[in-house]
Design an enzyme around this catalytic site. Structure first.
Site, short mmCIF file in Angstrom:
data_model
loop_
_atom_site.label_atom_id
_atom_site.label_comp_id
_atom_site.label_asym_id
_atom_site.label_seq_id
_atom_site.Cartn_x
_atom_site.Cartn_y
_atom_site.Cartn_z
N LYS A 224 20.99 -1.87 0.75
CA LYS A 224 21.61 -2.22 2.04
C LYS A 224 22.73 -3.26 1.86
O LYS A 224 22.83 -3.91 0.81
CB LYS A 224 20.53 -2.72 3.00
N HIS B 222 16.14 0.43 1.53
CA HIS B 222 15.46 1.46 2.33
C HIS B 222 14.76 2.42 1.37
O HIS B 222 15.24 2.66 0.27
CB HIS B 222 16.49 2.25 3.16
N GLU C 258 16.58 13.16 4.20
CA GLU C 258 17.45 12.00 3.96
C GLU C 258 18.37 12.23 2.75
O GLU C 258 19.53 11.81 2.76
CB GLU C 258 16.60 10.73 3.77
N1 UDP Z 1 13.61 -3.44 11.37
C1 UDP Z 1 14.04 -4.53 12.09
N2 UDP Z 1 13.15 -5.14 12.94
C2 UDP Z 1 11.87 -4.71 13.09
C3 UDP Z 1 11.44 -3.60 12.36
C4 UDP Z 1 12.34 -2.98 11.48
O1 UDP Z 1 15.18 -4.96 11.98
O2 UDP Z 1 11.12 -5.31 13.87
C5 UDP Z 1 14.55 -2.78 10.46
C6 UDP Z 1 14.24 -3.08 9.01
O3 UDP Z 1 15.45 -3.36 8.34
C7 UDP Z 1 13.61 -1.82 8.51
C8 UDP Z 1 14.29 -0.75 9.36
O4 UDP Z 1 14.47 -1.37 10.62
O5 UDP Z 1 13.83 -1.64 7.12
C9 UDP Z 1 13.49 0.52 9.55
O6 UDP Z 1 12.21 0.18 10.02
P1 UDP Z 1 10.89 0.86 9.42
O7 UDP Z 1 9.76 0.51 10.32
O8 UDP Z 1 11.15 2.29 9.15
O9 UDP Z 1 10.68 0.04 8.05
P2 UDP Z 1 10.84 0.51 6.52
O10 UDP Z 1 10.47 1.96 6.44
O11 UDP Z 1 12.29 0.26 6.16
O12 UDP Z 1 9.92 -0.39 5.76
MG MG Z 2 11.14 3.57 7.56
#
Ligand code: UDP
Ligand code: MG
Length: 136
Positions: free
Chosen positions: A12, A118, A129
């Site tokens: 990122k 990610h 993806e």
């Molecule tokens: N995110 C955020 N605030 C939150 C939860 C998630 O900014 O409260 C962002 C975070 O960068 C995360 C992305 O949204 O990586 C996607 O969320 P997900 O729940 O899919 O988490 P990941 O799969 O990336 O662990």
């Molecule tokens: Mg995710």
């Protein structure tokens, strides 16, 4: 049982900006994930919204899409035994504060939004993806 799988990784903007790309690639390789392809790109906010559309109803959606499109990112196709799960484990919890020691997010993540990487969360999502970023 181990299956050879492919998953999508994104380094990122916060990590690209801090010149962490080579360090993160080294960790991936050391953990038996083969980098099949990678490229540095910048996406539009519209593309980020499409990529993260599963989160469109979440309160953080707008900031998330602004952030992912705010600077260069590196997208990578990783291949290895159980790559989806193996890479999620190596990445660590979404919030770097909760991530296990020696995970990428523990080492480099700044906050829940600037969490450096990610990773696809299922084999099905990994396939779509990868297609999203590597169309051909
Ligand atoms: N995110 C955020 N605030 C939150 C939860 C998630 O900014 O409260 C962002 C975070 O960068 C995360 C992305 O949204 O990586 C996607 O969320 P997900 O729940 O899919 O988490 P990941 O799969 O990336 O662990
Ligand atoms: Mg995710």
């Amino acid at each position: 049982m181990s299956d050879v799988e492919r998953t999508l990784s994104i380094i990122k903007p916060d990590a690209v900006e801090r010149n962490l790309v080579e360090d993160i690639k080294k960790i991936l390789i050391e953990n038996n994930l083969i980098i099949k392809d990678s490229k540095k790109i910048q996406i539009t906010k519209e593309e980020a919204s499409e990529f993260y559309k599963v989160h469109q109803s979440k309160p953080f959606f707008n900031d998330l899409c602004s952030y992912l499109s705010s600077g260069p990112i590196v997208v990578l196709i990783l291949e290895g035994a159980n790559a989806v799960t193996a890479y999620r484990k190596l990445m660590g919890a979404t919030n770097p504060k909760d991530a296990d020691e020696n995970t990428i997010r523990k080492l480099y993540g700044i906050s829940i939004d600037k969490n450096s990487v990610h990773g696809s969360d299922s084999l099905k999502n990994a396939k779509s993806e990868i297609k999203f970023f590597f169309k051909n």
